[in-house]
Design a protein around this motif. Sequence first.
Motif, mmCIF file in Angstrom:
data_model
loop_
_atom_site.group_PDB
_atom_site.id
_atom_site.type_symbol
_atom_site.label_atom_id
_atom_site.label_comp_id
_atom_site.label_asym_id
_atom_site.label_seq_id
_atom_site.Cartn_x
_atom_site.Cartn_y
_atom_site.Cartn_z
ATOM 1 N N HIS A 75 1.202 -1.072 0.090
ATOM 2 C CA HIS A 75 -0.210 0.244 -0.345
ATOM 3 C C HIS A 75 1.005 1.709 -0.180
ATOM 4 O O HIS A 75 2.139 1.080 0.316
ATOM 5 C CB HIS A 75 -1.045 -0.032 0.912
ATOM 6 C CG HIS A 75 -1.936 -1.086 1.043
ATOM 7 N ND1 HIS A 75 -3.001 -1.592 0.384
ATOM 8 C CD2 HIS A 75 -1.665 -1.877 2.106
ATOM 9 C CE1 HIS A 75 -3.230 -2.270 0.716
ATOM 10 N NE2 HIS A 75 -2.774 -2.889 1.635
ATOM 11 N N MET A 140 -4.433 7.168 -10.903
ATOM 12 C CA MET A 140 -5.855 7.150 -10.231
ATOM 13 C C MET A 140 -6.633 6.641 -11.123
ATOM 14 O O MET A 140 -7.549 6.102 -10.733
ATOM 15 C CB MET A 140 -6.079 8.401 -9.456
ATOM 16 C CG MET A 140 -4.670 8.379 -8.071
ATOM 17 S SD MET A 140 -5.259 9.849 -7.215
ATOM 18 C CE MET A 140 -7.108 9.524 -6.659
ATOM 19 N N GLY A 143 -6.920 4.019 -12.452
ATOM 20 C CA GLY A 143 -6.953 2.607 -11.628
ATOM 21 C C GLY A 143 -5.505 1.597 -10.664
ATOM 22 O O GLY A 143 -5.292 0.695 -10.298
ATOM 23 N N TYR A 144 -4.148 2.939 -10.849
ATOM 24 C CA TYR A 144 -3.378 2.044 -11.130
ATOM 25 C C TYR A 144 -2.398 3.138 -9.399
ATOM 26 O O TYR A 144 -1.527 2.355 -8.438
ATOM 27 C CB TYR A 144 -2.069 2.629 -11.618
ATOM 28 C CG TYR A 144 -2.383 2.360 -13.031
ATOM 29 C CD1 TYR A 144 -0.596 0.677 -13.232
ATOM 30 C CD2 TYR A 144 -2.427 2.910 -14.034
ATOM 31 C CE1 TYR A 144 -1.442 0.390 -14.530
ATOM 32 C CE2 TYR A 144 -2.065 2.447 -15.201
ATOM 33 C CZ TYR A 144 -1.943 0.762 -14.981
ATOM 34 O OH TYR A 144 -1.853 0.135 -16.901
ATOM 35 N N TYR A 146 -4.655 3.725 -5.369
ATOM 36 C CA TYR A 146 -5.297 3.492 -4.689
ATOM 37 C C TYR A 146 -4.796 4.610 -2.903
ATOM 38 O O TYR A 146 -3.643 3.858 -2.953
ATOM 39 C CB TYR A 146 -5.588 2.446 -4.257
ATOM 40 C CG TYR A 146 -6.581 1.602 -5.389
ATOM 41 C CD1 TYR A 146 -7.664 1.782 -5.642
ATOM 42 C CD2 TYR A 146 -5.297 0.447 -6.443
ATOM 43 C CE1 TYR A 146 -8.442 1.404 -6.952
ATOM 44 C CE2 TYR A 146 -6.204 0.350 -7.470
ATOM 45 C CZ TYR A 146 -7.290 0.887 -7.644
ATOM 46 O OH TYR A 146 -8.370 -0.354 -8.698
ATOM 47 N N SER A 148 -6.616 4.464 -0.271
ATOM 48 C CA SER A 148 -7.532 4.246 0.804
ATOM 49 C C SER A 148 -6.220 4.139 2.131
ATOM 50 O O SER A 148 -7.406 4.237 3.854
ATOM 51 C CB SER A 148 -8.903 2.842 0.562
ATOM 52 O OG SER A 148 -7.778 2.210 -0.268
ATOM 53 N N HIS A 149 -5.174 3.632 1.925
ATOM 54 C CA HIS A 149 -3.900 3.225 3.141
ATOM 55 C C HIS A 149 -3.331 4.953 3.421
ATOM 56 O O HIS A 149 -2.719 4.197 4.276
ATOM 57 C CB HIS A 149 -3.561 1.799 3.174
ATOM 58 C CG HIS A 149 -5.103 0.747 2.704
ATOM 59 N ND1 HIS A 149 -5.308 0.576 0.915
ATOM 60 C CD2 HIS A 149 -5.179 -0.205 4.236
ATOM 61 C CE1 HIS A 149 -5.948 -1.071 2.172
ATOM 62 N NE2 HIS A 149 -5.608 -1.205 3.486
ATOM 63 N N GLU A 176 -10.100 12.385 -2.274
ATOM 64 C CA GLU A 176 -9.825 10.381 -2.109
ATOM 65 C C GLU A 176 -8.474 10.182 -1.198
ATOM 66 O O GLU A 176 -8.297 8.713 -0.717
ATOM 67 C CB GLU A 176 -8.442 9.920 -3.543
ATOM 68 C CG GLU A 176 -9.620 10.127 -4.492
ATOM 69 C CD GLU A 176 -11.274 9.172 -4.930
ATOM 70 O OE1 GLU A 176 -11.214 8.078 -4.133
ATOM 71 O OE2 GLU A 176 -11.994 9.824 -5.095
#
Length: 415
Positions: A75, A140, A143-144, A146, A148-149, A176
Amino acid sequence: MLFEQLGLIEPILKAIKNEGYTTPTPIQVQSIPIVLEGKDLLGCAQTGTGKTAAFAIPILQQLYKTRSASEGYKHIRTLILTPTRELAMQIDESFAAYGKYTGLKHDVIFGGVPQHRQTIALRNGTDILIATPGRLLDLMNQGYVYLSHLEIFVLDEADRMLDMGFINDIKKVIRELPQQRQTLFFSATMPPNISKLANSLLYKPEKVEITPVSTTAERVEQSVYFVKKKDKQSLLDLLLKDKRIERTIVFTQTKHGADRIAKNLRKRNINADALHGDKSQASRQLTLSNFKNGRLRVLVATDIAARGIDVDALEHVINFDLPNVSETYVHRIGRTGRAGATGYALSFCAAEERPFLNSINKLTKQQIPAVSHPFEEAALIDAHNATPDAPKLPPRKPKFKNRKKSSEKKFKVDF
């Protein structure tokens, strides 16, 4: 104070020692403990104060101490958002230097180059991502990337971000981000729109302010040369005849102007090149590398392209065009006179730029000394010496008629 007194772990202290540093700068002394405590930070500091290390060092320590061997680089844990490709690369270099012995992975993404290598790096995972807004949003959306973490978010050079029109991109990225995070916000200036953005991002932040923007570096000797616009190139040529100007950044307002000045200097056998946003990424990197390594004597740059450039032992900065924003003048000349060395800032002022000079003098609470020279516009010098805010006077004939033959030999650069 020494770095050993800031509670840093051995892998980072070892890397700092390898870089040859023993004493932290004021912004590092104040910021590192705050970041290590996990608090949000609002940092107001000029270029050249050691700002990058002030957040890179404690971020590396936080991630190192809380890493999980089972997760690997799965992540993105830290995102640093910065306005330009050059600055992104320099931040990446700092993480590489200070994180050498931590095992943490960092990657940098920016536009102007094919994305293939960047997407491969992202697929393999990373702890720290340094990015410019446009390329980040592109990846982003594909989809490369993320977030969220994410644990730590850094918004660097916030004022320049807004100047470059990135406010909407920044807002899209912010949407985001997870609510639970640590945020570090850095800006050289704090006008109302920047303060509003900071307030929307930060939670009970600690504020660190180093060298107010109105303060010019104490060890920079400043001079202004009143000159007609058409004579600026001739004056620059004359100044560069002085071999004491071994390496200099020449600031201009436009990309076209930067290209033209560099081309004219090369015609006179002066190693010069332009740096601006219209050049390809490979060309920009080569130009910057050549300047840092001493293969280029003169770098002609626009403000946006030059933001974040940090060159050791740079003694001279020349303002071919005065900036129309007073704070920009402070940033420009702050690139010289570092680490206890004396620097020299030489500024050209045409009649139409006199209001810009008045604003600079008002902001910095000083009157930059005027220097006599063969191409001077004498009426403006008289007005400048009489009162810093005198209205522009009607131009009179220059004192030097046959300037090139009679005056160049007598001219001595005043620094």
